[in-house]
Motif scaffolding. Structure first.
Motif, PDB file in Angstrom:
ATOM      1  N   SER A 137      -7.420  10.824 -45.306  1.00 38.98           N
ATOM      2  CA  SER A 137      -8.432  11.847 -45.568  1.00 38.98           C
ATOM      3  C   SER A 137      -8.389  12.321 -47.010  1.00 38.98           C
ATOM      4  O   SER A 137      -9.438  12.553 -47.634  1.00 38.98           O
ATOM      5  N   THR A 138      -7.190  12.450 -47.575  1.00 38.75           N
ATOM      6  CA  THR A 138      -7.056  12.880 -48.968  1.00 38.75           C
ATOM      7  C   THR A 138      -7.626  11.846 -49.919  1.00 38.75           C
ATOM      8  O   THR A 138      -8.339  12.177 -50.880  1.00 38.75           O
ATOM      9  N   PHE A 151     -11.671  12.333 -38.454  1.00 36.36           N
ATOM     10  CA  PHE A 151     -10.524  11.440 -38.550  1.00 36.36           C
ATOM     11  C   PHE A 151      -9.740  11.507 -37.237  1.00 36.36           C
ATOM     12  O   PHE A 151      -9.971  12.352 -36.393  1.00 36.36           O
ATOM     13  N   HIS A 152      -8.810  10.576 -37.087  1.00 33.07           N
ATOM     14  CA  HIS A 152      -7.915  10.496 -35.927  1.00 33.07           C
ATOM     15  C   HIS A 152      -8.608   9.967 -34.674  1.00 33.07           C
ATOM     16  O   HIS A 152      -8.105  10.168 -33.572  1.00 33.07           O
ATOM     17  N   ASP A 157     -11.415   5.924 -38.294  1.00 34.14           N
ATOM     18  CA  ASP A 157     -10.373   5.716 -39.299  1.00 34.14           C
ATOM     19  C   ASP A 157     -10.398   4.295 -39.852  1.00 34.14           C
ATOM     20  O   ASP A 157     -10.163   4.074 -41.050  1.00 34.14           O
ATOM     21  N   ALA A 158     -10.669   3.311 -38.998  1.00 35.81           N
ATOM     22  CA  ALA A 158     -10.766   1.934 -39.478  1.00 35.81           C
ATOM     23  C   ALA A 158     -11.924   1.782 -40.461  1.00 35.81           C
ATOM     24  O   ALA A 158     -11.793   1.105 -41.498  1.00 35.81           O
ATOM     25  N   GLU A 159     -13.049   2.408 -40.157  1.00 35.31           N
ATOM     26  CA  GLU A 159     -14.200   2.326 -41.055  1.00 35.31           C
ATOM     27  C   GLU A 159     -13.921   3.011 -42.394  1.00 35.31           C
ATOM     28  O   GLU A 159     -14.297   2.498 -43.456  1.00 35.31           O
TER      29      GLU A 159
END
Length: 211
Positions: A137-138, A151-152, A157-159
Protein backbone atom coordinates in the motif's frame (compact mmCIF):
# COMPACT_ATOMS: atom_id res chain seq x y z
CA UNK A 1 8.90 -20.70 -19.62
CA UNK A 2 8.93 -17.06 -20.66
CA UNK A 3 12.16 -15.25 -19.74
CA UNK A 4 10.95 -11.66 -20.02
CA UNK A 5 10.20 -9.91 -16.73
CA UNK A 6 6.98 -8.47 -18.12
CA UNK A 7 5.48 -11.90 -18.88
CA UNK A 8 4.64 -13.41 -15.48
CA UNK A 9 1.89 -14.56 -13.15
CA UNK A 10 1.51 -12.26 -10.14
CA UNK A 11 -0.15 -14.01 -7.20
CA UNK A 12 -1.30 -13.41 -3.66
CA UNK A 13 -2.61 -15.65 -0.88
CA UNK A 14 -4.85 -14.80 2.03
CA UNK A 15 -4.32 -17.32 4.82
CA UNK A 16 -5.35 -18.40 8.31
CA UNK A 17 -1.98 -17.30 9.71
CA UNK A 18 1.69 -16.77 9.00
CA UNK A 19 3.15 -20.22 8.44
CA UNK A 20 2.05 -23.49 6.84
CA UNK A 21 4.70 -25.15 9.03
CA UNK A 22 2.44 -24.32 11.99
CA UNK A 23 -0.65 -25.70 10.30
CA UNK A 24 -1.90 -22.54 8.63
CA UNK A 25 -3.84 -22.88 5.39
CA UNK A 26 -4.73 -20.74 2.41
CA UNK A 27 -8.24 -19.25 2.37
CA UNK A 28 -8.04 -17.30 -0.89
CA UNK A 29 -5.85 -17.24 -3.97
CA UNK A 30 -5.79 -14.37 -6.44
CA UNK A 31 -3.56 -14.03 -9.48
CA UNK A 32 -3.18 -12.12 -12.72
CA UNK A 33 -1.41 -13.37 -15.82
CA UNK A 34 0.61 -10.72 -17.67
CA UNK A 35 1.99 -11.03 -21.19
CA UNK A 36 4.25 -8.20 -22.34
CA UNK A 37 3.08 -6.14 -19.37
CA UNK A 38 -0.64 -6.52 -20.15
CA UNK A 39 -3.04 -8.47 -17.92
CA UNK A 40 -4.58 -11.18 -20.10
CA UNK A 41 -6.23 -13.42 -17.50
CA UNK A 42 -7.25 -13.53 -13.84
CA UNK A 43 -7.73 -16.26 -11.23
CA UNK A 44 -9.58 -15.83 -7.94
CA UNK A 45 -11.05 -18.37 -5.55
CA UNK A 46 -11.97 -18.60 -1.88
CA UNK A 47 -10.95 -21.89 -0.24
CA UNK A 48 -12.38 -23.64 2.79
CA UNK A 49 -9.43 -24.48 5.09
CA UNK A 50 -11.44 -27.09 6.99
CA UNK A 51 -11.75 -25.08 10.20
CA UNK A 52 -12.91 -21.74 11.51
CA UNK A 53 -10.73 -18.72 10.93
CA UNK A 54 -10.01 -16.22 13.70
CA UNK A 55 -11.76 -12.90 14.23
CA UNK A 56 -8.43 -11.20 13.52
CA UNK A 57 -8.21 -12.80 10.07
CA UNK A 58 -11.85 -12.00 9.36
CA UNK A 59 -11.25 -8.36 10.27
CA UNK A 60 -7.90 -8.16 8.43
CA UNK A 61 -9.05 -9.69 5.16
CA UNK A 62 -12.80 -9.09 5.15
CA UNK A 63 -13.21 -12.83 4.51
CA UNK A 64 -15.70 -14.33 6.95
CA UNK A 65 -16.36 -17.86 8.11
CA UNK A 66 -19.73 -17.60 6.41
CA UNK A 67 -18.04 -16.85 3.09
CA UNK A 68 -15.78 -19.88 3.45
CA UNK A 69 -18.45 -22.32 4.61
CA UNK A 70 -19.52 -23.35 1.11
CA UNK A 71 -16.24 -22.59 -0.66
CA UNK A 72 -14.33 -25.46 -2.31
CA UNK A 73 -11.34 -26.93 -0.51
CA UNK A 74 -7.76 -26.06 -1.39
CA UNK A 75 -7.40 -29.59 -2.76
CA UNK A 76 -10.20 -28.83 -5.22
CA UNK A 77 -8.87 -25.42 -6.24
CA UNK A 78 -5.14 -25.96 -6.54
CA UNK A 79 -5.19 -28.31 -9.57
CA UNK A 80 -6.90 -25.53 -11.55
CA UNK A 81 -4.34 -23.01 -10.30
CA UNK A 82 -1.50 -25.33 -11.33
CA UNK A 83 -2.87 -25.19 -14.88
CA UNK A 84 -3.20 -21.39 -14.68
CA UNK A 85 0.47 -20.81 -13.77
CA UNK A 86 1.96 -23.48 -16.03
CA UNK A 87 4.98 -22.26 -18.04
CA UNK A 88 5.01 -18.85 -16.31
CA UNK A 89 7.48 -17.29 -13.90
CA UNK A 90 5.89 -16.10 -10.65
CA UNK A 91 5.89 -12.78 -8.79
CA UNK A 92 4.56 -11.94 -5.33
CA UNK A 93 4.98 -9.14 -2.83
CA UNK A 94 6.93 -10.77 0.01
CA UNK A 95 7.34 -13.82 -2.18
CA UNK A 96 8.84 -16.02 0.54
CA UNK A 97 5.44 -15.98 2.28
CA UNK A 98 3.40 -16.83 -0.81
CA UNK A 99 5.91 -19.39 -2.04
CA UNK A 100 5.69 -21.31 1.24
CA UNK A 101 1.91 -21.52 1.02
CA UNK A 102 1.98 -22.41 -2.67
CA UNK A 103 4.40 -25.27 -2.01
CA UNK A 104 2.39 -26.42 0.99
CA UNK A 105 -0.93 -26.48 -0.85
CA UNK A 106 0.64 -28.11 -3.91
CA UNK A 107 2.17 -30.78 -1.70
CA UNK A 108 -1.34 -31.72 -0.61
CA UNK A 109 -2.23 -32.54 -4.21
CA UNK A 110 1.16 -34.22 -4.82
CA UNK A 111 2.30 -31.52 -7.17
CA UNK A 112 5.81 -30.03 -7.14
CA UNK A 113 6.21 -26.26 -7.27
CA UNK A 114 8.97 -25.68 -9.81
CA UNK A 115 8.10 -22.27 -11.23
CA UNK A 116 10.76 -19.61 -10.42
CA UNK A 117 9.72 -16.79 -8.07
CA UNK A 118 10.73 -13.15 -7.87
CA UNK A 119 9.83 -10.82 -5.02
CA UNK A 120 8.42 -7.39 -5.83
CA UNK A 121 9.07 -6.22 -2.26
CA UNK A 122 12.78 -7.01 -2.45
CA UNK A 123 12.98 -5.45 -5.91
CA UNK A 124 11.26 -2.31 -4.61
CA UNK A 125 13.80 -2.02 -1.81
CA UNK A 126 16.50 -1.77 -4.49
CA UNK A 127 14.62 0.48 -6.91
CA UNK A 128 12.91 2.73 -4.34
CA UNK A 129 15.29 2.91 -1.36
CA UNK A 130 13.81 6.25 -0.29
CA UNK A 131 10.23 4.99 0.09
CA UNK A 132 8.90 5.34 3.68
CA UNK A 133 8.59 1.54 3.83
CA UNK A 134 8.06 -1.22 1.32
CA UNK A 135 4.56 -2.41 2.13
CA UNK A 136 2.44 -2.77 -0.99
CA UNK A 137 0.00 0.00 0.00
CA UNK A 138 2.86 2.40 0.77
CA UNK A 139 4.61 1.70 -2.53
CA UNK A 140 1.38 2.20 -4.48
CA UNK A 141 1.01 5.63 -2.90
CA UNK A 142 4.75 6.41 -3.21
CA UNK A 143 4.72 5.59 -6.92
CA UNK A 144 1.32 7.34 -7.34
CA UNK A 145 -0.29 4.30 -8.91
CA UNK A 146 -4.08 4.22 -9.41
CA UNK A 147 -5.81 2.46 -6.53
CA UNK A 148 -9.24 2.23 -4.93
CA UNK A 149 -7.57 1.74 -1.54
CA UNK A 150 -8.72 -1.84 -1.09
CA UNK A 151 -6.01 -4.20 0.12
CA UNK A 152 -5.81 -7.61 1.82
CA UNK A 153 -8.02 -9.40 -0.67
CA UNK A 154 -6.02 -11.69 -2.88
CA UNK A 155 -7.02 -10.57 -6.38
CA UNK A 156 -6.91 -6.87 -5.50
CA UNK A 157 -3.43 -7.25 -4.04
CA UNK A 158 -2.26 -9.28 -7.04
CA UNK A 159 -3.51 -6.59 -9.41
CA UNK A 160 -1.81 -3.82 -7.42
CA UNK A 161 1.42 -5.82 -7.30
CA UNK A 162 1.22 -6.20 -11.07
CA UNK A 163 0.89 -2.41 -11.45
CA UNK A 164 3.87 -1.91 -9.14
CA UNK A 165 5.87 -4.54 -11.03
CA UNK A 166 5.28 -2.79 -14.35
CA UNK A 167 6.19 0.56 -12.79
CA UNK A 168 9.51 -0.82 -11.53
CA UNK A 169 10.32 -2.28 -14.95
CA UNK A 170 9.52 1.08 -16.56
CA UNK A 171 11.73 2.90 -14.06
CA UNK A 172 14.65 0.53 -14.67
CA UNK A 173 14.30 1.05 -18.41
CA UNK A 174 14.12 4.83 -18.03
CA UNK A 175 17.00 5.18 -15.56
CA UNK A 176 19.40 2.65 -17.02
CA UNK A 177 18.37 2.27 -20.64
CA UNK A 178 17.98 -1.49 -20.48
CA UNK A 179 15.57 -2.18 -23.33
CA UNK A 180 14.77 -5.81 -22.50
CA UNK A 181 14.59 -6.77 -18.83
CA UNK A 182 14.76 -10.47 -18.17
CA UNK A 183 13.19 -12.24 -15.23
CA UNK A 184 16.69 -13.38 -14.26
CA UNK A 185 17.87 -9.78 -14.01
CA UNK A 186 15.16 -9.00 -11.45
CA UNK A 187 15.94 -12.16 -9.49
CA UNK A 188 19.62 -11.18 -9.34
CA UNK A 189 18.74 -7.58 -8.54
CA UNK A 190 16.86 -8.70 -5.41
CA UNK A 191 20.05 -10.45 -4.25
CA UNK A 192 22.25 -7.43 -4.90
CA UNK A 193 23.42 -5.26 -2.00
CA UNK A 194 21.44 -2.02 -2.08
CA UNK A 195 24.35 0.35 -2.54
CA UNK A 196 25.64 -1.76 -5.43
CA UNK A 197 22.38 -1.60 -7.42
CA UNK A 198 23.27 1.36 -9.71
CA UNK A 199 26.60 -0.25 -10.61
CA UNK A 200 24.94 -3.61 -11.16
CA UNK A 201 22.28 -2.23 -13.52
CA UNK A 202 24.75 -0.01 -15.37
CA UNK A 203 27.02 -3.01 -15.89
CA UNK A 204 24.07 -5.09 -17.08
CA UNK A 205 23.34 -2.53 -19.78
CA UNK A 206 26.99 -2.10 -20.72
CA UNK A 207 27.58 -5.81 -21.11
CA UNK A 208 24.22 -6.26 -22.85
CA UNK A 209 23.88 -9.40 -20.79
CA UNK A 210 20.16 -8.93 -20.27
CA UNK A 211 19.17 -6.79 -23.24
Amino acid sequence: MASSADTVVVLDFETTGLSPDHGDRAIEIGAVKMVNGVIVDRFQQLMNPGRKISFFIENYTGITNGMLQDAPTCEEVMPDFAVFIQDFNLVAHNASFDARFLRSEFNRIHRQQNEPFACSMLAARRIYPDAPNHKLSTLVEYRQLPSDGNFHRALADAEMTALLWNAMLDDIQTRYGIEHISFQLIQELTRTVKNAVPKYLSRAKQHRKYS
